[in-house]
Design a protein around this motif. Structure first.
Motif, mmCIF file in Angstrom:
data_model
loop_
_atom_site.group_PDB
_atom_site.id
_atom_site.type_symbol
_atom_site.label_atom_id
_atom_site.label_comp_id
_atom_site.label_asym_id
_atom_site.label_seq_id
_atom_site.Cartn_x
_atom_site.Cartn_y
_atom_site.Cartn_z
ATOM 1 N N ILE A 123 8.453 29.163 13.570
ATOM 2 C CA ILE A 123 9.859 29.470 13.273
ATOM 3 C C ILE A 123 10.093 29.063 11.825
ATOM 4 N N VAL A 124 10.519 30.007 10.997
ATOM 5 C CA VAL A 124 10.780 29.683 9.594
ATOM 6 C C VAL A 124 12.277 29.807 9.335
ATOM 7 N N THR A 125 12.838 28.789 8.699
ATOM 8 C CA THR A 125 14.258 28.809 8.390
ATOM 9 C C THR A 125 14.460 28.834 6.881
ATOM 10 N N GLY A 126 15.625 29.276 6.481
ATOM 11 C CA GLY A 126 15.972 29.310 5.063
ATOM 12 C C GLY A 126 17.223 30.139 4.865
ATOM 13 N N ARG A 127 17.760 30.060 3.672
ATOM 14 C CA ARG A 127 18.992 30.793 3.383
ATOM 15 C C ARG A 127 18.747 32.254 3.043
ATOM 16 N N ARG A 128 17.545 32.584 2.549
ATOM 17 C CA ARG A 128 17.280 33.928 2.039
ATOM 18 C C ARG A 128 16.607 34.779 3.114
ATOM 19 N N ALA A 129 17.437 35.534 3.834
ATOM 20 C CA ALA A 129 16.948 36.320 4.965
ATOM 21 C C ALA A 129 15.899 37.331 4.529
ATOM 22 N N PRO A 133 12.117 34.480 12.269
ATOM 23 C CA PRO A 133 12.961 34.053 11.157
ATOM 24 C C PRO A 133 14.312 33.549 11.644
ATOM 25 N N ALA A 134 14.788 32.475 11.031
ATOM 26 C CA ALA A 134 16.107 31.936 11.370
ATOM 27 C C ALA A 134 16.832 31.655 10.056
ATOM 28 N N ALA A 135 17.679 32.575 9.654
ATOM 29 C CA ALA A 135 18.357 32.471 8.362
ATOM 30 C C ALA A 135 19.637 31.652 8.506
ATOM 31 N N PHE A 136 19.643 30.470 7.902
ATOM 32 C CA PHE A 136 20.848 29.643 7.861
ATOM 33 C C PHE A 136 20.700 28.597 6.770
ATOM 34 N N ASP A 137 21.816 28.017 6.407
ATOM 35 C CA ASP A 137 21.853 26.934 5.429
ATOM 36 C C ASP A 137 21.729 25.618 6.194
ATOM 37 N N ILE A 138 20.748 24.802 5.827
ATOM 38 C CA ILE A 138 20.490 23.546 6.534
ATOM 39 C C ILE A 138 21.694 22.608 6.479
ATOM 40 N N ARG A 139 22.645 22.863 5.582
ATOM 41 C CA ARG A 139 23.845 22.030 5.483
ATOM 42 C C ARG A 139 24.926 22.424 6.492
ATOM 43 N N ASP A 140 24.711 23.515 7.219
ATOM 44 C CA ASP A 140 25.719 24.065 8.129
ATOM 45 C C ASP A 140 25.356 23.698 9.561
ATOM 46 N N ALA A 192 21.356 28.991 15.557
ATOM 47 C CA ALA A 192 19.999 29.501 15.374
ATOM 48 C C ALA A 192 19.053 28.960 16.441
ATOM 49 N N LEU A 193 19.170 27.676 16.764
ATOM 50 C CA LEU A 193 18.295 27.084 17.778
ATOM 51 C C LEU A 193 18.625 27.618 19.167
ATOM 52 N N ASP A 194 19.912 27.813 19.427
ATOM 53 C CA ASP A 194 20.317 28.344 20.734
ATOM 54 C C ASP A 194 19.854 29.789 20.925
ATOM 55 N N ALA A 195 19.669 30.506 19.804
ATOM 56 C CA ALA A 195 19.293 31.922 19.867
ATOM 57 C C ALA A 195 17.788 32.163 19.814
ATOM 58 N N LEU A 196 16.992 31.109 19.841
ATOM 59 C CA LEU A 196 15.544 31.289 19.768
ATOM 60 C C LEU A 196 15.039 32.099 20.959
ATOM 61 N N PRO A 197 14.133 33.040 20.709
ATOM 62 C CA PRO A 197 13.512 33.756 21.828
ATOM 63 C C PRO A 197 12.732 32.787 22.718
ATOM 64 N N GLY A 247 11.560 27.641 4.569
ATOM 65 C CA GLY A 247 10.324 28.402 4.618
ATOM 66 C C GLY A 247 10.286 29.636 3.744
ATOM 67 N N THR A 248 11.237 29.794 2.829
ATOM 68 C CA THR A 248 11.291 31.027 2.048
ATOM 69 C C THR A 248 10.402 31.010 0.815
ATOM 70 N N SER A 249 9.862 29.860 0.445
ATOM 71 C CA SER A 249 9.015 29.778 -0.748
ATOM 72 C C SER A 249 8.223 28.474 -0.712
ATOM 73 N N GLY A 250 7.358 28.294 -1.698
ATOM 74 C CA GLY A 250 6.689 27.024 -1.929
ATOM 75 C C GLY A 250 6.008 26.436 -0.724
ATOM 76 N N PHE A 251 6.246 25.120 -0.501
ATOM 77 C CA PHE A 251 5.587 24.403 0.589
ATOM 78 C C PHE A 251 5.838 25.081 1.939
#
Length: 256
Positions: free
Chosen positions: A35-41, A58-65, A72-77, A15-19
């Motif tokens: 909830i937007v995820t991406g590597r660039r916090a 925001p949930a900053a993480f690498d989708i490969r990890d 990130a999912l466990d920490a959702l408000p 969710g950090t750019s583009g689509f």
């Protein structure tokens, strides 16, 4: 979808750019939580500041990890835990060389991001999506159907996304969960800069005068699919700008 717009939540990967960023804006405009995820916090935080912390998490993480996805999912408000829609947008293309000259590491990165990351977060969220009779929208590409020189592993990953989407539809039969493969053609975004290692000249040459699709066009399509009546499923949708159509088959001739 069982929830109303005022209580609905969508998770958008990449969710950090583009689509992804355009999709976040479109759903927030309609009253959804996102909830937007991406590597660039830093970019995720910019979206939060633009759209509001009450609407965007925001949930900053690498989708490969895998571990980072789980954390990130466990920490959702609490307000963001009831996910009704998963938009699997995170993905990339690397390189334009033919297969025999491509970098194997590029292929592995595309597979890890476009395929493995996508199936991992999907698997993690399936129980929630089934419980809430939600939906999954996967970003594939016209490259899933139409091969082109240099498309090699990228096209293969997007063909997987398309077939995986159809397979999910079959497996989720009777659950009420909807699944769609969205397959855009030429769309102007950072995609080409990433693919070419930041080559602005290549970007300008590709999009110049082409009247390409824009990220907002994709976001509008995703929103339309997500808000159709719950008895309707769009299995797959392919779109191109009017300027783009189909190439002829290639023919190599000896001695020419």
């Amino acid at each position: 979808m069982s929830a109303t717009a005022a209580t609905s939540t969508v998770l958008v990967t990449g969710g950090t750019s583009g689509f992804g960023a355009a999709t976040a804006r479109r759903f927030v405009a309609a009253g959804w939580r996102v909830i937007v995820t991406g590597r660039r916090a830093d970019r995720l935080q910019t979206l939060v500041e633009e759209l509001g912390a009450d609407r965007v998490h925001p949930a900053a993480f690498d989708i490969r990890d895998d571990a980072a996805i789980d954390a990130a999912l466990d920490a959702l408000p609490e307000a963001f835990r009831g996910i009704d829609l998963l938009v699997n947008n995170a993905g990339l293309a690397l390189g334009t060389a033919p297969a025999q000259k491509a970098k194997l590491d590029d292929w592995r990165t595309m597979i890890a991001t476009n395929v493995t990351g996508l199936v991992t977060i999907t698997h993690r969220l399936l129980p929630t999506l089934i419980e809430r009779k939600g939906a999954i929208i996967n970003l594939s590409s016209v490259a899933a159907t139409y091969p082109y020189p240099g498309g090699n592993a990228y096209g293969g990953t997007k063909a997987f996304v398309r077939q995986f989407s159809l397979g999910l539809r079959s497996d989720l039969h009777g659950t009420g969960v909807r699944v769609t493969s969205v397959e855009p053609g030429l769309c102007e975004s950072e995609f080409t800069l990433v693919r070419t290692g930041g080559n602005q000249a290549a970007y300008d040459a590709l999009y110049g005068g082409a009247h390409a699709l824009q990220p907002a066009d994709i976001a509008e399509t995703i929103y339309w699919i997500a808000t159709l009546p719950p008895h309707m499923n769009i299995n797959a949708i392919e779109m191109m700008p009017v300027s783009q159509s189909f190439a002829p088959f290639q023919i190599h001739r000896d001695g020419v």
